[in-house]
Design a protein around this motif. Structure first.
Motif, mmCIF file in Angstrom:
data_model
loop_
_atom_site.group_PDB
_atom_site.id
_atom_site.type_symbol
_atom_site.label_atom_id
_atom_site.label_comp_id
_atom_site.label_asym_id
_atom_site.label_seq_id
_atom_site.Cartn_x
_atom_site.Cartn_y
_atom_site.Cartn_z
ATOM 1 N N LYS A 28 1.353 -6.248 -3.293
ATOM 2 C CA LYS A 28 1.293 -5.085 -4.179
ATOM 3 C C LYS A 28 0.040 -4.262 -3.875
ATOM 4 C CE LYS A 28 4.004 -6.697 -8.115
ATOM 5 N NZ LYS A 28 4.025 -6.962 -9.573
ATOM 6 N N LEU A 155 7.149 1.287 -5.083
ATOM 7 C CA LEU A 155 7.110 1.105 -3.631
ATOM 8 C C LEU A 155 7.701 2.341 -2.961
ATOM 9 C CD1 LEU A 155 6.731 -0.846 -1.132
ATOM 10 C CD2 LEU A 155 9.135 -1.471 -1.467
ATOM 11 N N ASN A 181 -1.547 5.466 -2.609
ATOM 12 C CA ASN A 181 -1.911 4.053 -2.594
ATOM 13 C C ASN A 181 -3.069 3.759 -3.538
ATOM 14 O OD1 ASN A 181 -3.739 1.815 -0.746
ATOM 15 N ND2 ASN A 181 -1.640 1.316 -1.309
ATOM 16 N N GLY A 186 2.594 0.730 -3.721
ATOM 17 C CA GLY A 186 2.752 0.041 -2.449
ATOM 18 C C GLY A 186 3.491 0.925 -1.460
#
Length: 311
Positions: A28, A155, A181, A186
């Motif tokens: 993560k 993500l 980020n 992620g």
């Protein structure tokens, strides 16, 4: 803690084994670079990660949920920036973002606000009423990113997001990746530009012939390469006979002359450079310039796959 867990993934297309028992974990909050030659299995792997392809066997967990049994739950937590632009040229930028946001269940005021927020993030809010057909290639790429982040995924998978754009747009996108980020998102990032991967990725996986052949941080991967560092010294009128003395200096593995340059190879520049310079000074060799080249990720890639990344 991992946001992506891939276990023993296999995918065939007829007799072609595209992904061969691939396993990996992505933590993560990290930027994970996935690189490989053309035909290595990157795109197939990405399509399976986002649920566009079903694996023949193996398991994919996103945020601890199996994509095979919780497809909708998983897809709402993923943003995909595809290599081929996924935008509509004849509707406005804001309408593009709102359309993709609606696919993730956003509506009403939330859809409007999040769409404007996504456009602001990629620097296109002031162009929101314009149609993408009037945009430059870099602006279209940025709009593509806005469409993928409007629902605030945990993500984001970015497949070659800087293909065919100018340097300024590329740098803007790379900074955007780092900004996303820093907010805890992620990111899986693929590129044919190793300098991009080296600049932004925390961890890098090298895939070839459907297999993950190496994975680790940048310096960790460089340690896989048992390669010399190169000291290039520009000088004048060095006789061939002095090479034997240079080769005898501590730490020198080989030395050669190329025009007005002496090429000296050593396994540890930091440790042996001063001794090498002392040897040259004793021989009264006038040094015009010195440059040092250390093994980089491109060298690692070439060593492991036998090909350059952009071949």
């Amino acid at each position: 803690m991992s946001i992506v867990k891939v276990k023993n993934l296999i995918k065939r297309f007829g007799q072609n084994l595209a992904v061969d028992n691939l396993s990996l974990c992505i933590d993560k909050g990290e930027i994970f670079g996935l690189v490989g030659p053309n035909g290595a299995g990157k795109s197939t792997t990405i399509k399976m990660l986002v649920g566009l392809l079903k694996p023949d066997s193996g398991e994919i967990l996103i945020d601890d949920k199996n994509i095979a049994t919780h497809a909708m739950h998983v897809k709402k937590r993923i943003g995909l920036v595809p290599q081929d632009l996924a935008i509509y040229e004849n509707i406005s930028a804001i309408e593009n973002v709102k359309y993709f946001g609606s696919l993730y269940g956003l509506y009403g005021r939330a859809l409007e606000d999040l769409s404007e927020e996504a456009l602001e993030f990629v620097g296109l809010l002031d162009r929101k009423r314009e149609k993408p057909k009037r945009f430059s290639g870099g602006m279209k790429r940025r709009l593509n990113i806005a469409c993928s982040i409007v629902h605030k995924p945990k993500l984001i998978i970015m497949d070659e997001p800087t293909v065919g754009i100018d340097t300024q747009s590329r740098n803007y996108i790379l900074e955007s990746v780092k900004d996303l980020n820093s907010k805890g998102t992620g990111i899986v990032y693929t590129s044919h530009y190793m300098e991009e991967v080296e600049a932004i990725c925390d961890c890098i996986g090298i895939i070839d012939m459907g297999k993950l052949i190496a994975v680790g941080g940048k310096e960790e991967l460089k340690m896989l390469l048992d390669s010399d560092e190169t000291i290039t010294i520009e000088t004048r009128d060095i006789p061939e006979s002095t090479l034997n003395l240079i080769r005898q200096a501590e730490g020198v593995t080989s030395a050669s002359i190329s025009g007005s340059h002496i090429l000296i190879h050593t396994l540890d520049v930091q440790r042996y450079l001063q001794g090498i310079l002392n040897t040259l000074n004793q021989m009264e060799i006038k040094i015009v310039d010195i440059s040092i080249k250390k093994p980089n990720l491109e060298d690692v890639f070439l060593s492991l796959t036998g090909r350059k990344l952009r071949d």
